[in-house]
Design an enzyme around this catalytic site. Structure first.
Site, mmCIF file in Angstrom:
data_model
loop_
_atom_site.group_PDB
_atom_site.id
_atom_site.type_symbol
_atom_site.label_atom_id
_atom_site.label_comp_id
_atom_site.label_asym_id
_atom_site.label_seq_id
_atom_site.Cartn_x
_atom_site.Cartn_y
_atom_site.Cartn_z
ATOM 1 N N THR A 186 -3.975 8.066 -6.922
ATOM 2 C CA THR A 186 -3.659 6.889 -6.697
ATOM 3 C C THR A 186 -4.101 5.894 -7.721
ATOM 4 O O THR A 186 -5.252 6.399 -8.452
ATOM 5 C CB THR A 186 -4.180 6.196 -5.418
ATOM 6 O OG1 THR A 186 -5.637 6.364 -5.264
ATOM 7 C CG2 THR A 186 -3.515 7.012 -4.363
ATOM 8 N N GLU A 331 1.563 8.985 -2.220
ATOM 9 C CA GLU A 331 1.433 9.916 -1.201
ATOM 10 C C GLU A 331 2.523 10.420 -0.393
ATOM 11 O O GLU A 331 2.705 11.281 0.396
ATOM 12 C CB GLU A 331 0.480 8.962 -0.136
ATOM 13 C CG GLU A 331 -0.758 8.588 -0.586
ATOM 14 C CD GLU A 331 -1.091 7.271 -1.243
ATOM 15 O OE1 GLU A 331 -2.281 6.889 -1.236
ATOM 16 O OE2 GLU A 331 -0.043 6.856 -1.895
ATOM 17 N N LYS A 440 -2.645 -15.094 5.860
ATOM 18 C CA LYS A 440 -2.629 -15.555 7.235
ATOM 19 C C LYS A 440 -3.215 -17.062 7.461
ATOM 20 O O LYS A 440 -4.199 -17.532 7.193
ATOM 21 C CB LYS A 440 -3.664 -14.829 8.266
ATOM 22 C CG LYS A 440 -3.267 -14.629 9.645
ATOM 23 C CD LYS A 440 -3.802 -13.444 10.453
ATOM 24 C CE LYS A 440 -3.508 -13.270 11.920
ATOM 25 N NZ LYS A 440 -3.972 -12.205 12.547
ATOM 26 N N TRP A 445 1.655 -15.101 9.778
ATOM 27 C CA TRP A 445 1.739 -14.290 8.458
ATOM 28 C C TRP A 445 2.632 -15.105 7.681
ATOM 29 O O TRP A 445 3.684 -15.464 8.067
ATOM 30 C CB TRP A 445 1.947 -12.992 8.815
ATOM 31 C CG TRP A 445 0.948 -12.081 9.306
ATOM 32 C CD1 TRP A 445 -0.223 -12.481 9.410
ATOM 33 C CD2 TRP A 445 1.116 -10.698 9.827
ATOM 34 N NE1 TRP A 445 -1.123 -11.233 9.764
ATOM 35 C CE2 TRP A 445 -0.160 -10.362 9.897
ATOM 36 C CE3 TRP A 445 1.884 -9.753 9.826
ATOM 37 C CZ2 TRP A 445 -0.741 -9.017 10.306
ATOM 38 C CZ3 TRP A 445 1.725 -8.460 10.215
ATOM 39 C CH2 TRP A 445 0.339 -8.124 10.514
#
Length: 543
Positions: A186, A331, A440, A445
């Site tokens: 990653t 992944e 937030k 959100w």
């Protein structure tokens, strides 16, 4: 009762064998690091892959050993994909755009025994050489005429000499299909990078799935230009899928600027391409400035970060190219969703069709996904709520190299992606944010991705990013950060006026700041961490 069917192992070497046997003269075209264009067919590629495999065995590389590559998209890198994995060693693609300390960390963490490096990337290896603990051989991917001297690395090996010294008669060995085949780390935007260790089985299944007609259709009439780097999740699997479909491959080498990419698209009559939005923005602008049209390209696969609807419109209206948006992760090998039109949807008006493409896509067969709340409870998949996206499937990671990141792996094989999304009743996935980037405000959100995509349609805006900044009443409020197009005079008021009516009123950014360039990570994604650091002392207007 068990079925009475043969249990032959799935191995990566079978892909290049199939292509060489049945599409021997289908071309692989590559812009080399040295400059000239290189051409050959799958038959020749197989022989050279076997020659490099024989050379690796001569260097003492054995089953399970990791072999690193620091290389661009070229024919030599393609050969290593099959030559390394074909003998049961592990292809470890290293991203040359990573910070030097990360390059050294992952080479040591992987315990690479050798590193193959492109000519113009050798300084990276030289810069970290004294920190590499396990590397015994460094091979420069060039010929003797271009071999450099190195004062830091002893006994550099020449790729073409290794090839020439071997007959290419190797018979690919058989081994368990769950044997590790390749390794990709990653990007490590926070903390150290984590290793994703693919298997022959997972890679083969992903290649067969991704090349089917509902995902990325390919056949012998297809010419593919993977602009997405081969060090980025195995070029999204295209280097495996193309050979089994008999598709021609065109590799761009180190040159990814608009002019260089357009030249290959045009001269090689490319029909399918793939890359991240930043590359396509440069290409679209280059074509617009020079009044060029991408005449042969039929579709382009775009992933890595959300695709603005303005880019989708430009591809279609200026070039007649259909955008396929893909979402996934290193992944996940990496595909999880792609744009898929259900029956009748291709006939919808442009605006409705573009709106479908602007979503992250619908799940590909084999990738299960759902959304959960912070307590791990399943949430409805009717588009009504956002939640944490978790996935599982035969090409999805079950653990990181050496046990890193255990908190991302849940019971029943569910993997926590770190993305926040909605899943609609027809399966469409709408990514609203990375969990670490979500804003937030007043307990609700706000999607930074939706705000960024909306702003990208404003005339004069080249790129936009949104971060949350502290607010005494609402906890956080959105700050929009914009890069203007060359010679554009777009101002804060223009952007806010443009956004009015396109987003919820309470989503409206509290301010707009202009900068010269937005920072991007090693895989082309916006570095929100860097932006938050830049604006850590920023105070929102109080008026």
């Amino acid at each position: 009762m068990l079925g009475l069917m043969q249990d032959r192992p799935l191995q990566i070497s079978q892909m290049i064998e199939f292509a060489a046997n049945y599409y021997p003269d289908v071309e692989i075209v590559a812009r080399t690091v040295e400059g000239p264009i290189h051409r050959y067919g799958y038959r020749d590629a197989r022989k050279r892959a076997k020659q490099i495999a024989e050379a690796l065995q001569g260097l003492g590389i054995k089953l399970g050993d990791r072999v690193g590559t620091l290389a661009w998209n070229t024919h030599r890198h393609f050969e290593l994909y099959f030559g390394i994995s074909g003998i049961g060693a592990v292809l470890h693609t290293i991203n040359p755009r990573l910070a030097p300390e990360h390059v050294a960390y992952i080479a040591n963490h992987a315990e690479d025994q050798a590193i193959f490096v492109d000519l113009n990337l050798l300084p990276i290896v030289e810069g970290v050489w004294e920190h590499l603990k396990t590397v015994k051989h460094v091979v420069v991917m060039t010929d003797r005429a271009h071999m450099p001297q190195s004062k830091k690395i002893p006994k550099l090996l020449c790729y073409e000499e290794l090839i020439a010294a071997n007959p290419g008669t190797l018979r690919w060995p058989d081994f368990d299909e769950n044997t590790a085949s390749s390794l990709c780390y990653t990007s490590g935007t926070t903390g150290n990078p984590k290793g994703v260790l693919y298997s022959h089985r997972s890679t083969m299944i992903h290649a067969m799935m991704s090349s089917n007609g509902a995902v990325i259709p390919m056949n012998p009439d297809t010419t593919v230009l993977p602009v997405v780097p081969m060090f980025h999740a195995n070029a999204w699997g295209l280097v495996y899928a193309a050979p089994i479909c008999g598709a021609e491959l065109v590799f761009p080498g180190p040159k990814l600027d608009g002019a260089s990419v357009y030249e290959l698209l045009d001269k090689e009559k490319v029909t399918l391409s793939a890359g991240v939005p930043t590359v396509w923005l440069a290409l679209l602008d280059y074509c617009a400035q020079n009044k060029f049209k991408m005449s042969t390209v039929k579709r382009t696969l775009i992933g890595g970060s959300a695709v603005p609807i303005s880019m989708i419109e430009r591809f279609w209206k200026e070039h007649g190219i259909e955008v396929v948006q893909g979402w996934g992760m290193t992944e996940m090998s990496p595909l999880g969703t792609t744009t898929r039109f259900n029956r009748g949807e291709r006939d919808l008006p442009d605006a409705e069709r573009f709106a479908i493409t602007a979503k992250a896509g619908r799940p590909v067969f084999g990738c299960e996904m759902k959304i959960i709340d912070d307590a791990g409870n399943d949430l409805p998949q009717d588009g009504s709520v956002s939640g944490n996206l978790v996935v599982r499937g035969p090409w999805i990671v079950k653990g990181y190299m050496k046990g890193d990141g255990k908190n991302q792996f849940l019971k029943d094989d569910w993997f926590m992606t770190g993305d926040v999304c909605k899943i609609e009743t027809d399966g469409s996935v709408v990514i609203t944010d990375r969990s670490k980037d979500v804003i937030k405000s007043g307990g609700e959100w706000i999607s930074s991705i939706d705000l960024e995509n909306a702003a990208m349609g404003c005339p004069g805006v080249a790129e936009a990013a949104v971060i949350g900044v502290k607010h005494p009443k609402w906890d956080e409020r959105p700050l929009m950060i914009v890069v203007r197009r060359p010679d554009a005079k777009v101002a804060k008021e223009d952007i806010l006026k443009f956004l009015d009516g396109k987003i919820a009123k309470w989503w409206m950014p509290d301010d707009v700041q202009f900068i010269d360039a937005i920072p991007h990570g090693a895989t082309g994604k916006i570095l929100k961490t860097a932006l938050r650091e830049t604006f850590k002392d920023y105070k929102l207007p109080t008026a």
